[in-house]
Enzyme design. Sequence first.
Site, PDB file in Angstrom:
ATOM      1  N   GLU A 203     -21.196  23.363 -29.031  1.00  0.00           N
ATOM      2  CA  GLU A 203     -20.743  24.745 -29.103  1.00  0.00           C
ATOM      3  C   GLU A 203     -19.239  24.809 -28.901  1.00  0.00           C
ATOM      4  OE1 GLU A 203     -23.342  28.138 -27.638  1.00  0.00           O
ATOM      5  OE2 GLU A 203     -21.729  28.139 -26.160  1.00  0.00           O
TER       6      GLU A 203
ATOM      7  N   ASP B  14     -24.466  22.042 -24.987  1.00  0.00           N
ATOM      8  CA  ASP B  14     -23.945  23.317 -24.505  1.00  0.00           C
ATOM      9  C   ASP B  14     -23.043  22.965 -23.330  1.00  0.00           C
ATOM     10  OD1 ASP B  14     -23.528  26.060 -23.995  1.00  0.00           O
ATOM     11  OD2 ASP B  14     -25.181  26.088 -22.565  1.00  0.00           O
TER      12      ASP B  14
ATOM     13  N   ASP C 168     -29.499  26.434 -20.100  1.00  0.00           N
ATOM     14  CA  ASP C 168     -28.490  25.588 -20.742  1.00  0.00           C
ATOM     15  C   ASP C 168     -29.124  24.572 -21.696  1.00  0.00           C
ATOM     16  OD1 ASP C 168     -25.961  26.533 -19.400  1.00  0.00           O
ATOM     17  OD2 ASP C 168     -27.166  26.028 -17.646  1.00  0.00           O
TER      18      ASP C 168
END
Length: 173
Positions: free
Chosen positions: A68, A8, A140
């Site tokens: 991502e 992430d 996160d």
Amino acid sequence: MALILGIDPGSRKTGFGVINQVGSRLEYVASGVIRVHKEPSMPLRLNLIYDSLTEIIEQYCPQQMAIEEVFMGRGPDAAIKLGQARGVAILAGTQAQLEVFEYAARKVKQAVVGNGNADKDQVGYMVQSLLKLPGVPQEDAADALAVAACHAYTVTGLVNITGASHSRRGRLV
């Protein structure tokens, strides 16, 4: 069995999560957050992200990396910084000769929660449940584990489709 590193990305906090996919079962290996907000310049932050991810890859030896995609949530300046963080994360993966896969945040949420509009609390709760963790991981880190799980589910689905032996009335079986 496949070790998957989920990322992430962020210019101040980059989450990572490592899971082991054994068939359709997912096992937690490790997760955490690379915090770079104390570095005075963007180039130093990016270098720290790269070095940290390189160490994580060397320590856990994943076979695949899932990350991502960029989203425009906070405006163009934030998207550019996020893109730079993604770039060094992807570079760390490709330098280690990992296969790198990219997923939209909406697809990650859909795969893990069942709702592409899920909030971060829902993602954290489902990651905890799916990986049988004693508590909800840091935000996160939970997102990174969700990216890794999304990849595992996507690959499993594709393997099941391509491994079909025949079709019945237009459906693969």
